[in-house]
Structures are given as C-alpha cells and as structure tokens.
Enzyme design. Structure first.
Site, mmCIF file in Angstrom:
data_model
loop_
_atom_site.group_PDB
_atom_site.id
_atom_site.type_symbol
_atom_site.label_atom_id
_atom_site.label_comp_id
_atom_site.label_asym_id
_atom_site.label_seq_id
_atom_site.Cartn_x
_atom_site.Cartn_y
_atom_site.Cartn_z
ATOM 1 N N SER A 7 -9.132 -104.024 -10.029
ATOM 2 C CA SER A 7 -9.304 -102.892 -10.944
ATOM 3 C C SER A 7 -8.883 -103.325 -12.347
ATOM 4 O O SER A 7 -7.736 -103.716 -12.564
ATOM 5 C CB SER A 7 -8.442 -101.714 -10.487
ATOM 6 O OG SER A 7 -8.338 -100.790 -11.549
ATOM 7 N N HIS A 30 -13.850 -103.461 -10.115
ATOM 8 C CA HIS A 30 -13.664 -102.010 -10.013
ATOM 9 C C HIS A 30 -13.328 -101.459 -11.399
ATOM 10 O O HIS A 30 -12.363 -101.893 -12.036
ATOM 11 C CB HIS A 30 -12.533 -101.718 -9.023
ATOM 12 C CG HIS A 30 -12.307 -100.275 -8.735
ATOM 13 N ND1 HIS A 30 -13.058 -99.566 -7.802
ATOM 14 C CD2 HIS A 30 -11.418 -99.392 -9.239
ATOM 15 C CE1 HIS A 30 -12.620 -98.317 -7.748
ATOM 16 N NE2 HIS A 30 -11.627 -98.177 -8.614
ATOM 17 N N ASP A 32 -12.465 -98.120 -13.612
ATOM 18 C CA ASP A 32 -11.971 -96.749 -13.485
ATOM 19 C C ASP A 32 -12.300 -95.926 -14.722
ATOM 20 O O ASP A 32 -11.784 -96.193 -15.811
ATOM 21 C CB ASP A 32 -10.452 -96.770 -13.275
ATOM 22 C CG ASP A 32 -10.084 -97.248 -11.882
ATOM 23 O OD1 ASP A 32 -10.558 -96.631 -10.906
ATOM 24 O OD2 ASP A 32 -9.356 -98.249 -11.771
ATOM 25 N N MET A 34 -11.966 -92.331 -16.413
ATOM 26 C CA MET A 34 -11.162 -91.094 -16.313
ATOM 27 C C MET A 34 -11.407 -90.238 -17.548
ATOM 28 O O MET A 34 -11.435 -90.756 -18.671
ATOM 29 C CB MET A 34 -9.677 -91.434 -16.234
ATOM 30 C CG MET A 34 -9.331 -92.379 -15.099
ATOM 31 S SD MET A 34 -7.539 -92.593 -14.971
ATOM 32 C CE MET A 34 -7.449 -93.942 -13.796
ATOM 33 N N HIS A 63 -15.871 -96.263 -10.641
ATOM 34 C CA HIS A 63 -15.195 -95.119 -10.004
ATOM 35 C C HIS A 63 -15.088 -93.991 -11.036
ATOM 36 O O HIS A 63 -14.294 -94.084 -11.972
ATOM 37 C CB HIS A 63 -13.809 -95.616 -9.543
ATOM 38 C CG HIS A 63 -12.950 -94.594 -8.890
ATOM 39 N ND1 HIS A 63 -11.619 -94.814 -8.640
ATOM 40 C CD2 HIS A 63 -13.219 -93.349 -8.426
ATOM 41 C CE1 HIS A 63 -11.106 -93.751 -8.055
ATOM 42 N NE2 HIS A 63 -12.048 -92.838 -7.916
ATOM 43 N N MET A 65 -13.814 -90.770 -12.179
ATOM 44 C CA MET A 65 -12.826 -89.703 -11.998
ATOM 45 C C MET A 65 -13.069 -88.706 -13.124
ATOM 46 O O MET A 65 -12.292 -88.590 -14.075
ATOM 47 C CB MET A 65 -11.406 -90.301 -12.048
ATOM 48 C CG MET A 65 -11.046 -91.031 -10.755
ATOM 49 S SD MET A 65 -9.652 -92.152 -10.961
ATOM 50 C CE MET A 65 -10.515 -93.573 -11.595
ATOM 51 N N MET A 136 -8.935 -92.574 -1.521
ATOM 52 C CA MET A 136 -7.797 -92.809 -2.428
ATOM 53 C C MET A 136 -6.513 -92.870 -1.613
ATOM 54 O O MET A 136 -6.247 -91.991 -0.790
ATOM 55 C CB MET A 136 -7.691 -91.685 -3.465
ATOM 56 C CG MET A 136 -8.800 -91.644 -4.508
ATOM 57 S SD MET A 136 -9.060 -93.189 -5.408
ATOM 58 C CE MET A 136 -7.461 -93.435 -6.189
ATOM 59 N N GLY A 141 -5.509 -91.374 -11.067
ATOM 60 C CA GLY A 141 -5.096 -91.156 -12.456
ATOM 61 C C GLY A 141 -4.367 -92.316 -13.095
ATOM 62 O O GLY A 141 -4.522 -92.556 -14.283
ATOM 63 N N ASP A 174 -8.226 -97.432 -2.426
ATOM 64 C CA ASP A 174 -7.856 -97.606 -3.832
ATOM 65 C C ASP A 174 -6.499 -96.963 -4.094
ATOM 66 O O ASP A 174 -6.345 -95.753 -3.926
ATOM 67 C CB ASP A 174 -8.948 -96.948 -4.691
ATOM 68 C CG ASP A 174 -8.741 -97.109 -6.178
ATOM 69 O OD1 ASP A 174 -7.820 -97.845 -6.587
ATOM 70 O OD2 ASP A 174 -9.521 -96.494 -6.936
HETATM 71 C C1 DX5 Z 1 -6.115 -95.021 -9.864
HETATM 72 C C2 DX5 Z 1 -7.298 -95.939 -9.925
HETATM 73 C C3 DX5 Z 1 -7.078 -97.267 -9.318
HETATM 74 C C4 DX5 Z 1 -5.952 -98.084 -9.920
HETATM 75 C C5 DX5 Z 1 -5.286 -98.799 -8.788
HETATM 76 O O1 DX5 Z 1 -6.503 -93.732 -10.114
HETATM 77 O O2 DX5 Z 1 -8.434 -95.362 -9.300
HETATM 78 O O3 DX5 Z 1 -8.280 -98.039 -9.244
HETATM 79 O O4 DX5 Z 1 -6.363 -99.025 -10.879
HETATM 80 O O5 DX5 Z 1 -4.151 -99.429 -9.277
HETATM 81 P P1 DX5 Z 1 -3.053 -100.093 -8.330
HETATM 82 O O6 DX5 Z 1 -3.758 -101.142 -7.500
HETATM 83 O O7 DX5 Z 1 -2.101 -100.665 -9.308
HETATM 84 O O8 DX5 Z 1 -2.473 -99.003 -7.491
HETATM 85 ZN ZN ZN Z 2 -10.215 -96.643 -8.908
#
Ligand code: DX5
Ligand code: ZN
Length: 215
Positions: A7, A30, A32, A34, A63, A65, A136, A141, A174
């Site tokens: 990620s 990956h 993210d 948001m 992903h 969000m 998840m 977040g 994740d």
């Molecule tokens: C959190 C994200 C993840 C995040 C995971 O909301 O969707 O993809 O980057 O981070 P780690 O692996 O540090 O928990």
């Molecule tokens: Zn993610």
C-alpha cells in the site's frame, strides 16, 4: 499462490516513483483513495493514479474509500486502474450494482470491500460477478493500525462463500498485516495481502515482501 500488494499509503508521496520502484518484486500495487467523508482521512484522486500509471507497469489495485463511488468509476478506470474496490457501505445496493456495471463497461476488474462491521453475507448479491472481495482487518482510514483478530471469522466466511459461488474470485485482506498476522489470514482463506507499514517500514523491502508471502 499468495499475492502481496504494497500500500503506497505508507510511501513518501514526494518520492512516489522511487517508492513504487522499491516494491517491484510484489504482485500488485494497492492505492488507497480516501475522500474525508466515507473515512476521516483524505488522500489522493484520479490525477495521481494517472501519474502512477505512467511510471509503473504493475497491476493497480485501487481501493475506493469514498461515498457514492459510482460517480468516480469512469475517472479512475481512465486514469489506469486495473481493479477498483467499492465499499458496500458507501451507497445503496442499487448504486453499488451500478458501480459494478460501470466497471464492466470500462473493462476494469471488480471488487467489493467490507468494513469490519459488515457481515460476510453482504457480498451474496454480487458474488458471481466479483473478481475480488476485500475484507478490512482494521477500520479503514489510516495505515499502521493493529490487526483485528475478530476479522479472521469474516475472512473464513467470505472464503466459504467464494468457494461455493465463484471459486475464481480472490480474497484480499487489508490492515495490520505483518509477518505475524499473515499466516493467520492465509490460514483463514485470504490469498491477496495488502501491507503498508510492514513493507515500507522495513529496512530490506524485498525481504519483507518475501516474508509476508511466506517464501
Ligand atoms: C487503511 C488502508 C490500508 C493501509 C494499510 O484504510 O486501506 O491499505 O494502507 O496499512 P497497514 O498495512 O499499515 O495497516
Ligand atoms: Zn487499502
């Protein structure tokens, strides 16, 4: 085969190209997204995905969000995403179905994501058309949170549903994935492991990726 998806949330956004190159031994990237509404944090949008697309040939697992994700599917597909995940909590079921139809039209792979509060059975209306289910294992977040053991049961149930209705569908996890938690999620049925801090926080990134893969 177990796939590892670093990620970039844990990467240095001012040196994204360099940090993407660092994880080239992984299976996909990956990303993210948001919106500050579905989750409290704000990250990146389609223009950044477009720039990422230009600097890597890696499979882009994006992903989303975001609230009402159907509005953004086309933009992220055109930006170069290979797979888009929409959260089942982010809109009414009819609009989630619409988001999946737009993905089909745009030729991207389709995934449904589940917050920890959402039951595995929520994927049943969509399962036959999904390429991936994202479970998840933290509240979405932020990176760097602790793995929620209670999600192992959700992974098991998702894997059972997938095996029954669409065995080609992948099961991704994740949040809080480390060399300690990776074997637990794999045993529960996950085959794609997202990791941010466990990869970017490691001194030897290729070794960290191999360790998560179990090789
Ligand atoms: C959190 C994200 C993840 C995040 C995971 O909301 O969707 O993809 O980057 O981070 P780690 O692996 O540090 O928990
Ligand atoms: Zn993610």
């Amino acid at each position: 085969m177990i796939k590892i998806a670093p990620s970039i949330l844990s990467a240095d956004f001012a040196n994204l190209e360099r940090d993407i190159q660092k994880v080239s031994s992984a299976d996909c990237l990956h990303v993210d997204v948001m919106d500050g509404a579905f989750v409290p944090n704000i990250t990146i949008g389609a223009p950044v995905v477009q720039s990422i697309r230009r600097c890597t040939g890696m499979f882009l697992d994006v992903h989303l969000m975001v609230e009402k994700p159907a509005r953004y599917i086309e933009a992220f597909a055109q930006a170069g995403a290979d797979l888009l995940s929409v959260h089942l909590e982010a809109d009414h079921p009819s609009r989630i179905a619409e988001a999946l139809r737009i993905m089909d039209r745009c030729g991207v792979k389709k995934a449904a994501a589940l917050r920890p509060i959402t039951k595995a059975e929520a994927i049943l209306p969509y399962i036959e058309e999904l390429d991936l289910v994202l479970v998840m294992t933290v509240e979405p977040g932020f990176g760097g949170q602790a793995f929620m053991d209670s999600q192992l049961e959700t992974i098991r149930r998702v894997r059972a549903i997938v095996n029954q209705y669409n065995p080609a569908c992948e099961v991704e996890v994740d949040g809080g994935i480390t060399p300690k938690t990776a074997p637990l999620v794999v045993e529960a049925g996950a085959n794609v492991l997202v990791a941010g801090s466990a990869i970017y926080g490691a001194a030897d990134i290729p070794a960290a990726i191999a360790a998560l893969r179990g090789s």
